[in-house]
Design a protein around this motif. Structure first.
Motif, PDB file in Angstrom:
ATOM      1  N   ALA A  61      37.685 -22.638-118.772  1.00 47.10           N
ATOM      2  CA  ALA A  61      36.848 -22.049-120.371  1.00 47.10           C
ATOM      3  C   ALA A  61      35.517 -22.602-120.663  1.00 47.10           C
ATOM      4  N   GLU A  62      34.865 -22.719-119.001  1.00 43.81           N
ATOM      5  CA  GLU A  62      33.681 -23.116-119.433  1.00 43.81           C
ATOM      6  C   GLU A  62      32.319 -22.245-117.916  1.00 43.81           C
ATOM      7  N   SER A  63      31.321 -22.288-119.052  1.00 45.35           N
ATOM      8  CA  SER A  63      30.135 -21.277-117.779  1.00 45.35           C
ATOM      9  C   SER A  63      29.971 -21.914-116.944  1.00 45.35           C
ATOM     10  N   ARG A  64      29.361 -20.987-115.936  1.00 49.53           N
ATOM     11  CA  ARG A  64      29.301 -21.516-114.257  1.00 49.53           C
ATOM     12  C   ARG A  64      28.087 -20.299-114.466  1.00 49.53           C
ATOM     13  N   GLU A  65      27.060 -21.123-113.216  1.00 52.70           N
ATOM     14  CA  GLU A  65      25.583 -20.537-112.965  1.00 52.70           C
ATOM     15  C   GLU A  65      25.082 -20.518-111.272  1.00 52.70           C
ATOM     16  N   GLN A  66      24.577 -19.779-111.163  1.00 46.92           N
ATOM     17  CA  GLN A  66      23.373 -19.644-110.070  1.00 46.92           C
ATOM     18  C   GLN A  66      22.383 -19.334-110.383  1.00 46.92           C
ATOM     19  N   ALA A  67      21.731 -19.945-109.236  1.00 49.79           N
ATOM     20  CA  ALA A  67      20.211 -18.531-109.794  1.00 49.79           C
ATOM     21  C   ALA A  67      19.757 -18.339-108.423  1.00 49.79           C
ATOM     22  N   TYR A  68      18.915 -17.946-108.360  1.00 55.74           N
ATOM     23  CA  TYR A  68      18.564 -16.790-107.038  1.00 55.74           C
ATOM     24  C   TYR A  68      16.578 -16.444-107.086  1.00 55.74           C
ATOM     25  N   ALA A  69      16.783 -16.536-106.072  1.00 56.06           N
ATOM     26  CA  ALA A  69      15.012 -15.270-106.179  1.00 56.06           C
ATOM     27  C   ALA A  69      15.069 -14.529-105.068  1.00 56.06           C
ATOM     28  N   ILE A  70      14.436 -13.000-105.768  1.00 62.24           N
ATOM     29  CA  ILE A  70      14.740 -12.134-105.382  1.00 62.24           C
ATOM     30  C   ILE A  70      13.078 -11.558-105.001  1.00 62.24           C
ATOM     31  N   GLY A  71      13.140 -11.212-103.568  1.00 59.16           N
ATOM     32  CA  GLY A  71      11.835 -10.166-102.962  1.00 59.16           C
ATOM     33  C   GLY A  71      11.690  -9.130-104.068  1.00 59.16           C
ATOM     34  N   ALA A  72      10.933  -8.831-105.282  1.00 57.65           N
ATOM     35  CA  ALA A  72      10.235  -7.729-105.247  1.00 57.65           C
ATOM     36  C   ALA A  72       8.889  -7.093-105.077  1.00 57.65           C
ATOM     37  N   ASP A  73       8.802  -5.177-104.994  1.00 51.82           N
ATOM     38  CA  ASP A  73       8.041  -4.832-104.610  1.00 51.82           C
ATOM     39  C   ASP A  73       7.520  -3.721-106.452  1.00 51.82           C
ATOM     40  N   VAL A  74       6.549  -3.653-106.451  1.00 55.96           N
ATOM     41  CA  VAL A  74       6.558  -3.573-108.408  1.00 55.96           C
ATOM     42  C   VAL A  74       5.204  -2.305-107.952  1.00 55.96           C
ATOM     43  N   ASP A  75       4.874  -1.420-108.232  1.00 59.31           N
ATOM     44  CA  ASP A  75       4.338  -0.140-108.013  1.00 59.31           C
ATOM     45  C   ASP A  75       2.945  -0.561-109.866  1.00 59.31           C
ATOM     46  N   THR A  76       2.170   0.977-109.253  1.00 59.43           N
ATOM     47  CA  THR A  76       0.679   0.407-110.256  1.00 59.43           C
ATOM     48  C   THR A  76       1.175   0.943-111.717  1.00 59.43           C
ATOM     49  N   THR A  77       2.797   0.675-112.242  1.00 61.18           N
ATOM     50  CA  THR A  77       3.646   1.563-113.657  1.00 61.18           C
ATOM     51  C   THR A  77       4.599   0.256-114.359  1.00 61.18           C
ATOM     52  N   GLY A  78       4.153  -1.173-113.207  1.00 63.23           N
ATOM     53  CA  GLY A  78       5.228  -1.930-113.563  1.00 63.23           C
ATOM     54  C   GLY A  78       6.351  -1.574-112.966  1.00 63.23           C
ATOM     55  N   HIS A  79       6.557  -0.753-112.852  1.00 64.43           N
ATOM     56  CA  HIS A  79       8.185  -0.563-111.862  1.00 64.43           C
ATOM     57  C   HIS A  79       8.893  -0.978-111.322  1.00 64.43           C
TER      58      HIS A  79
END
Length: 256
Positions: A22-40
């Motif tokens: 009964a405890e929370s667990r956590e992991q961090a990730y670095a994710i590459g992302a392409d973003v268009d001219t509308t911010g999507h």
């Protein structure tokens, strides 16, 4: 990052999780992302060593987020960044886990694996801990410039030996810079660096400072109640002037 984090790959073997504690667990990730001219977000690159089941959850969440687009000469342009996301597994009433994917920031990416700062000898002998902030600029070629180191907590000043150690290792770091309109750009960053030992000696005042820092981070992240023991503040890199600013990045919840 010295906070206790269990590998999410051991938690998520299929689409559901068995409740074993009964405890929370956590992991961090670095994710590459392409973003268009509308911010999507139009394309996502998850590291190859991330299990496919977790990559699918992260991809689904990140594609729902939106950014204020980067601009050049006053006009929106496409951009590439690295999104820092935290995946939390939180126990629910049914005895399983809900997955919470939370935006933790975006900016350049770097790898410190095996490149920890050298610990000052006198600090090892005295079992001292220290917390500092490295402010620097990630240049388009990935190197750091304009580096300065300061105390993370005003009420906890650290010796020059810790600051020199942080500068020494930072000179060896290399980043993958962000891009705007296909060109790498300079980004100012703020990097907390923790010097900790397994059997460190902390004064009552230092324990109070750490607990208050973690309490603030926990509240800001809308996380669960404080865990037993003394947690340490995170070492999350913060990009101070990324060309992409978060727009709609609400926490995504995925129930098994």
């Amino acid at each position: 990052m010295k906070n206790v984090m269990l590998c999410a790959g051991m938690l998520l073997l299929t689409g559901s999780l068995a409740a074993r504690a009964a405890e929370s667990r956590e992991q961090a990730y670095a994710i590459g992302a392409d973003v268009d001219t509308t911010g999507h977000v139009t394309a996502i690159q998850v590291e190859q060593n991330v299990p496919a089941s977790i990559a699918a959850v992260l991809t689904s969440a990140v594609k729902q987020w939106q950014f204020v687009p980067a601009t050049r000469n006053g006009q929106p342009v496409s951009a590439h960044t690295f999104i820092y996301a935290k995946l939390q597994a939180l126990p629910n009433a049914s005895g399983q886990y809900d997955l919470h994917i939370r935006f933790a920031g975006n900016g350049p990416k770097f790898d410190r694996a095996g490149r920890q700062p050298p610990y000052p000898r006198e600090a090892v002998h005295k079992r001292q801990a220290a917390f500092v902030i490295l402010n620097a600029t990630v240049q388009p070629d990935g190197r750091l410039a304009d580096m300065t180191v300061s105390d993370r907590f005003a009420e906890w000043p650290v010796s020059a030996s810790f600051k020199n150690a942080a500068l020494k290792i930072a000179r060896t770091w290399h980043f993958i810079p962000e891009q705007a309109d296909g060109q790498p750009i300079a980004t100012q960053v703020r990097i907390p660096i923790n010097f900790t030992l397994r059997d460190q000696i902390l004064t009552p005042e230092q324990v109070k400072i750490l607990r208050e820092a973690v309490r603030k981070e926990t509240a800001a992240a809308d996380a669960e109640a404080a865990q037993p023991g003394i947690q340490l503040p995170s070492e999350q890199l913060v990009a101070l002037d990324s060309p992409l600013q978060p727009g709609a990045v609400a926490t995504i919840i995925s129930a098994p």
